[in-house]
Design a protein around this motif. Structure first.
Motif, PDB file in Angstrom:
ATOM      1  N   UNK A 106       0.823  -1.207   0.000  1.00 18.22           N
ATOM      2  CA  UNK A 106       0.000   0.000   0.000  1.00 18.22           C
ATOM      3  C   UNK A 106       0.857   1.257   0.000  1.00 18.22           C
ATOM      4  N   UNK A 107       2.086   1.191   0.542  1.00 13.15           N
ATOM      5  CA  UNK A 107       2.980   2.346   0.491  1.00 13.15           C
ATOM      6  C   UNK A 107       3.465   2.608  -0.924  1.00 13.15           C
ATOM      7  N   UNK A 108       3.600   1.561  -1.720  1.00 15.97           N
ATOM      8  CA  UNK A 108       4.042   1.726  -3.103  1.00 15.97           C
ATOM      9  C   UNK A 108       2.935   2.375  -3.923  1.00 15.97           C
ATOM     10  N   UNK A 109       1.720   1.901  -3.744  1.00 17.77           N
ATOM     11  CA  UNK A 109       0.605   2.414  -4.529  1.00 17.77           C
ATOM     12  C   UNK A 109       0.171   3.786  -4.036  1.00 17.77           C
TER      13      UNK A 109
ATOM     14  N   UNK B 217     -13.397 -12.756 -13.006  1.00 17.07           N
ATOM     15  CA  UNK B 217     -12.617 -12.425 -11.813  1.00 17.07           C
ATOM     16  C   UNK B 217     -11.188 -12.053 -12.192  1.00 17.07           C
ATOM     17  N   UNK B 218     -10.614 -12.790 -13.149  1.00 17.56           N
ATOM     18  CA  UNK B 218      -9.265 -12.470 -13.606  1.00 17.56           C
ATOM     19  C   UNK B 218      -9.231 -11.099 -14.258  1.00 17.56           C
ATOM     20  N   UNK B 219     -10.239 -10.804 -15.069  1.00 18.83           N
ATOM     21  CA  UNK B 219     -10.295  -9.502 -15.722  1.00 18.83           C
ATOM     22  C   UNK B 219     -10.383  -8.373 -14.690  1.00 18.83           C
ATOM     23  N   UNK B 220     -11.195  -8.563 -13.651  1.00 19.64           N
ATOM     24  CA  UNK B 220     -11.283  -7.559 -12.593  1.00 19.64           C
ATOM     25  C   UNK B 220      -9.943  -7.370 -11.899  1.00 19.64           C
ATOM     26  N   UNK B 221      -9.260  -8.471 -11.617  1.00 13.60           N
ATOM     27  CA  UNK B 221      -7.959  -8.378 -10.954  1.00 13.60           C
ATOM     28  C   UNK B 221      -6.950  -7.664 -11.840  1.00 13.60           C
ATOM     29  N   UNK B 222      -6.927  -7.980 -13.120  1.00 18.22           N
ATOM     30  CA  UNK B 222      -5.986  -7.334 -14.033  1.00 18.22           C
ATOM     31  C   UNK B 222      -6.322  -5.856 -14.214  1.00 18.22           C
ATOM     32  N   UNK B 223      -7.600  -5.527 -14.206  1.00 19.16           N
ATOM     33  CA  UNK B 223      -7.981  -4.116 -14.285  1.00 19.16           C
ATOM     34  C   UNK B 223      -7.517  -3.355 -13.045  1.00 19.16           C
TER      35      UNK B 223
ATOM     36  N   UNK C 144      -4.937  -0.282 -13.059  1.00 11.94           N
ATOM     37  CA  UNK C 144      -5.259   0.990 -12.401  1.00 11.94           C
ATOM     38  C   UNK C 144      -4.159   1.375 -11.424  1.00 11.94           C
ATOM     39  N   UNK C 145      -3.694   0.402 -10.641  1.00 20.99           N
ATOM     40  CA  UNK C 145      -2.632   0.690  -9.666  1.00 20.99           C
ATOM     41  C   UNK C 145      -1.358   1.137 -10.368  1.00 20.99           C
ATOM     42  N   UNK C 146      -1.015   0.483 -11.474  1.00 17.19           N
ATOM     43  CA  UNK C 146       0.175   0.883 -12.228  1.00 17.19           C
ATOM     44  C   UNK C 146       0.009   2.283 -12.810  1.00 17.19           C
TER      45      UNK C 146
ATOM     46  N   UNK D 268       6.815   4.717 -18.664  1.00 22.19           N
ATOM     47  CA  UNK D 268       6.006   3.506 -18.784  1.00 22.19           C
ATOM     48  C   UNK D 268       4.943   3.783 -19.825  1.00 22.19           C
ATOM     49  N   UNK D 269       4.894   2.938 -20.836  1.00 22.93           N
ATOM     50  CA  UNK D 269       3.889   3.090 -21.878  1.00 22.93           C
ATOM     51  C   UNK D 269       2.608   2.417 -21.398  1.00 22.93           C
ATOM     52  N   UNK D 270       1.720   3.218 -20.830  1.00 27.20           N
ATOM     53  CA  UNK D 270       0.498   2.692 -20.224  1.00 27.20           C
ATOM     54  C   UNK D 270      -0.408   2.068 -21.279  1.00 27.20           C
ATOM     55  N   UNK D 271      -0.448   2.634 -22.464  1.00 26.52           N
ATOM     56  CA  UNK D 271      -1.299   2.069 -23.520  1.00 26.52           C
ATOM     57  C   UNK D 271      -0.806   0.693 -23.933  1.00 26.52           C
ATOM     58  N   UNK D 272       0.512   0.524 -24.037  1.00 34.20           N
ATOM     59  CA  UNK D 272       1.060  -0.788 -24.378  1.00 34.20           C
ATOM     60  C   UNK D 272       0.780  -1.786 -23.263  1.00 34.20           C
ATOM     61  N   UNK D 273       0.900  -1.343 -22.031  1.00 35.88           N
ATOM     62  CA  UNK D 273       0.605  -2.209 -20.890  1.00 35.88           C
ATOM     63  C   UNK D 273      -0.864  -2.643 -20.915  1.00 35.88           C
ATOM     64  N   UNK D 274      -1.755  -1.700 -21.173  1.00 39.16           N
ATOM     65  CA  UNK D 274      -3.187  -2.030 -21.241  1.00 39.16           C
ATOM     66  C   UNK D 274      -3.465  -2.995 -22.389  1.00 39.16           C
ATOM     67  N   UNK D 275      -2.803  -2.806 -23.523  1.00 37.41           N
ATOM     68  CA  UNK D 275      -2.991  -3.716 -24.664  1.00 37.41           C
ATOM     69  C   UNK D 275      -2.504  -5.117 -24.314  1.00 37.41           C
TER      70      UNK D 275
END
Length: 90
Positions: free
Chosen positions: A4-7, A30-36, A40-42, A60-67
């Motif tokens: 929680x300190x990192x986020x 459930x996996x999709x929720x966890x990955x979302x 979000x945290x990233x 960090x390329x957030x769009x590439x990470x989301x893809x």
């Protein structure tokens, strides 16, 4: 230091999100929720890092990470779908 300190840096109030009920949920959902949540945290961490030290943080390329997360979700759904189809044949 804990996760929680990192986020969320110390000094900011952390409001825990209510856990969604897991009864009757599809494992892929459930996996999709966890990955979302991870995405979000990233994304949140990237925003905070850019505010705190814009020159020191690596980009960090957030769009590439989301893809990549979307591709992972699709692969898992395909694998789960294959398992469901195989179990129906037996």
């Amino acid at each position: 230091m804990n996760v929680s300190d990192i986020i969320m840096p110390p000094g900011q109030e952390v409001v825990p999100a209510p856990a969604p009920p897991t009864d009757g949920k599809d494992p892929a959902d459930r996996l999709e929720l966890a990955l979302n949540r991870i995405a979000f945290a990233l994304d949140r961490r990237a925003e905070l890092a850019s505010i705190a030290a814009p020159a020191a943080a690596p980009a960090v390329d957030v769009q590439a990470l989301a893809a990549n997360i979307d591709a992972l979700i699709a692969r898992v759904r395909d694998v789960l779908g294959e398992d469901d189809a195989d179990s129906g044949k037996e």
